[in-house]
Design a protein around this motif. Structure first.
Motif, short mmCIF file in Angstrom:
data_model
loop_
_atom_site.label_atom_id
_atom_site.label_comp_id
_atom_site.label_asym_id
_atom_site.label_seq_id
_atom_site.Cartn_x
_atom_site.Cartn_y
_atom_site.Cartn_z
N ARG A 18 0.84 -1.21 0.00
CA ARG A 18 0.00 0.00 0.00
C ARG A 18 0.86 1.25 0.00
NH1 ARG A 18 -2.51 -3.57 2.93
NH2 ARG A 18 -4.38 -4.17 1.80
N VAL A 26 -1.33 3.36 8.30
CA VAL A 26 -1.45 2.06 7.64
C VAL A 26 -0.08 1.67 7.07
CG1 VAL A 26 -2.60 0.74 5.82
CG2 VAL A 26 -3.84 2.57 7.03
N PRO A 27 0.47 0.53 7.51
CA PRO A 27 1.79 0.12 7.02
C PRO A 27 1.72 -0.31 5.56
CG PRO A 27 0.88 -1.57 8.43
CD PRO A 27 -0.09 -0.42 8.47
N PHE A 124 -7.86 -3.58 -1.14
CA PHE A 124 -8.30 -2.85 0.04
C PHE A 124 -7.34 -1.67 0.20
CE2 PHE A 124 -8.35 -1.84 4.51
CZ PHE A 124 -9.66 -2.01 4.90
N LEU A 125 -7.85 -0.46 0.18
CA LEU A 125 -7.00 0.74 0.16
C LEU A 125 -5.94 0.58 -0.93
CD1 LEU A 125 -6.48 1.43 4.00
CD2 LEU A 125 -8.26 2.33 2.48
N TYR A 131 -2.62 -7.57 5.69
CA TYR A 131 -2.07 -7.01 6.93
C TYR A 131 -2.78 -7.69 8.08
CZ TYR A 131 -1.00 -3.59 10.59
OH TYR A 131 -0.59 -3.00 11.76
N PHE A 136 -7.02 -6.86 7.49
CA PHE A 136 -7.50 -6.45 6.16
C PHE A 136 -6.49 -6.79 5.07
CE2 PHE A 136 -6.12 -2.26 8.12
CZ PHE A 136 -5.02 -2.02 7.31
N GLN A 259 4.84 -0.63 12.27
CA GLN A 259 4.08 0.56 12.66
C GLN A 259 4.67 1.75 11.91
OE1 GLN A 259 3.97 0.98 16.91
NE2 GLN A 259 2.90 -0.96 17.18
N PHE B 148 0.86 4.34 15.23
CA PHE B 148 0.72 3.20 16.14
C PHE B 148 -0.11 2.09 15.49
CE2 PHE B 148 -2.37 1.37 19.23
CZ PHE B 148 -1.56 0.37 19.70
N ALA B 149 -1.33 2.43 15.07
CA ALA B 149 -2.18 1.47 14.37
C ALA B 149 -2.98 2.27 13.35
CB ALA B 149 -3.11 0.77 15.36
N PRO B 150 -3.56 1.60 12.34
CA PRO B 150 -4.30 2.36 11.34
C PRO B 150 -5.35 3.27 11.96
CG PRO B 150 -3.97 0.14 10.57
CD PRO B 150 -3.44 0.19 11.98
N PHE B 216 -10.76 7.16 6.34
CA PHE B 216 -10.45 7.62 7.70
C PHE B 216 -11.11 8.97 7.95
CE2 PHE B 216 -7.02 4.73 6.60
CZ PHE B 216 -6.97 3.92 7.72
#
Lengths: 295, 230
Positions: A18, A26-27, A124-125, A131, A136, A259, B148-150, B216
């Protein structure tokens, strides 16, 4: 369709990852061994970032509903197509209804299976990359299991005439120089000033063992501690390859599911070309860090 | 042998802004090393300037409290060129109006099942639950960053009287929509994740919906007001 008869230990769908969502936390995700991933796609005529299977430690068993062309690169497994052994780093023709079975793992941690046409799940995105912590991407954000049926794209000459493209090889000299004791080149910073000269020397001259706590988020290492001068920093951005040092001084190399921000000082970043070497290490393997020479 | 060859200049206190490589495909532009509104504003100004005037091979940015991470494709952009472009943008930042940010009113159910830590946090500060809610709903917060997280949003502007350490033992699951406090920060969980923040309430607002455009609700630079709901 690609039918999963057995998911193996941990098999996920990954594509190039992504882009554009890191600012939302989002990683990127995507393959840990980018070199093997790319080779597998190119062997079957796909775009270099098309969706594939990332196979971890114990391989899956699959069946193709239609004749197709596959390639497996990265970690070496005994691979059976029907009753015949199939080589890695080759394009291999698989007849409709034939089983592709992963047997014994000979070395390495992760293999990549590409199929001509590429996997074609709903992005997705903007990406099919799985992930797991977010649940997702890929198929329902989870590892594959028996009974899953994966759609395959069919827009290529390779998928229309798979037998004609079988037997192509990815030359040995173009494969990463895998070893259980890789030397990972690093670019120091951005927080190398959070360490004393002595700590930097320790980091660049010691051996670090990969621990079993490692996963797609990060490679957790154990060895001579590299203690930062401060316990933490004000969080800033993280990339794949960032080497974080928590107060215990044991390095964590951030990987594709990292992260996006982190509050531990980052002593260095591993060169992109060397991350595939780390991706194939098993717990107990030992790595060393060396300063990358300027180009 | 590598260590012996290494030559490093004398250590110095950084002058900000500082541009430093993060591996071969990113730079960080640091404006300082503190958590404060001024630094966040400068980070977001540079982010906006880069969005208006990207360089060939630009990939994406990650704004944080004090720095902007700029990722690029090394196949398409040389690091020297990216660094020059960033330096140019940083120098011309002064003339740029600061981004205002969208304002969100976020309804929050405080306490009980919504905020299991509300009472203990109030007790730590010798406040009544009502006083705590009043202090938490008074400011207009700024979304400093997501990380940290989505979708997890770090907000600036918490009343210092509410600053509270993290939980000694993090929870293995904090539900999406939870509103927490950690140190001088308050934040919002967009997904169910593990977490160690003191949870004082929960919003019914969906902060992340992949089927929605944009998925988001919050982005860095937005402003947030909490409204107590029942």
């Amino acid at each position: 369709m690609l039918e999963i008869l057995d998911g193996g230990f941990l098999t996920t769908i990954q594509d190039a990852g992504r882009v554009g969502w890191a600012r939302f936390g989002v990683p990127p995700s995507g393959p840990l061994d980018t070199a093997a991933f790319r080779a597998a796609n190119l062997l079957v005529g796909n775009a270099p970032g098309a969706a594939e299977l990332e196979i971890t430690l114990t391989g899956p068993t699959l069946r193709l509903r239609r004749s197709g062309l596959i390639a497996v690169c990265g970690a070496e497994f005994e691979i059976w197509v029907g009753n015949l052994r199939a080589p890695s780093w080759h394009s291999v023709f698989v007849r409709a209804g034939q089983r592709v079975q992963f047997g014994k793992r000979l070395w390495g941690a992760r293999a990549y299976l590409a199929i001509a046409g590429g996997l074609a799940l709903k992005p997705f995105l903007g990406s099919q990359a799985t992930y797991l912590p977010g649940g997702f991407g890929g198929l329902e954000g989870r590892a594959l299991q028996a009974g899953d049926d994966l759609p395959v794209g069919d827009a290529s000459a390779y998928s229309a005439h798979p037998a004609a493209y079988a037997g192509r090889v990815w030359p040995e000299r173009d494969r990463p120089a895998y070893t259980p004791h890789p030397i990972l080149r690093v670019i120091l910073g951005p927080q190398d000033d959070a360490f004393t000269e002595a700590a930097l020397d320790t980091f660049l001259t010691s051996e670090y063992e990969l621990t079993a706590e490692s996963n797609r988020m990060g490679a957790r290492l154990r060895g001579a501690p590299v203690i930062p001068k401060m316990a933490g920093i004000v969080s800033d951005g993280v990339v794949a390859g960032s080497v974080q040092l928590p107060p215990d001084g044991q390095p964590i190399v951030m990987l594709a599911d990292h992260q996006t921000t982190g509050g531990y000082p980052k002593i260095a970043t591993v060169a992109r070309a060397d991350l595939p070497l780390l991706a194939q290490c098993l717990p107990g393997d030992r790595v060393q860090f060396r300063r990358k020479d300027p180009e | 042998m590598n260590g012996a060859r290494r030559s490093r200049g004398a250590r110095r206190i950084h002058r900000y802004p500082r541009i430093a490589p993060v591996g071969e495909a990113a730079f960080t532009v640091e404006f300082g090393d503190r958590i404060d509104e001024d630094l966040v504003q400068r980070v977001l100004s540079l982010d906006a300037a880069l969005a208006d005037d990207p360089f060939p091979g630009f990939s994406e940015t990650v704004p944080t409290y004090r720095s902007l991470l700029v990722l690029f494709e090394p196949e398409r952009a040389s690091p020297e060129r990216v660094e020059r472009h960033l330096m140019h943008l940083v120098r011309s930042l002064g003339a740029r109006p600061l981004p205002e940010g969208r304002l969100h009113e976020i309804p929050v159910c405080y306490g009980d099942a919504c905020g299991p830590d509300l009472e203990s946090v109030a007790r730590v500060h010798s406040l009544t639950v009502g006083e705590l809610i009043q202090l938490h709903t008074a400011p207009t917060y700024r979304v400093a960053m997501l990380g940290f997280a989505p979708g997890f949003a770090y907000l600036l502007g918490l009343d210092e009287r509410l600053a509270t350490p993290r939980l000694a033992t993090p929870r293995t699951r904090v539900p999406a929509g939870s509103v927490g406090i950690a140190g001088v920060q308050t934040g919002l969980y967009a997904l169910n994740t593990p977490g160690g923040w003191q949870i004082i309430g929960q919003t019914t607002l969906t902060l992340f919906d992949p089927e929605r455009e944009p998925p988001f609700t919050l982005q860095a630079g937005d402003r947030v007001r909490f409204v107590a709901s029942h």
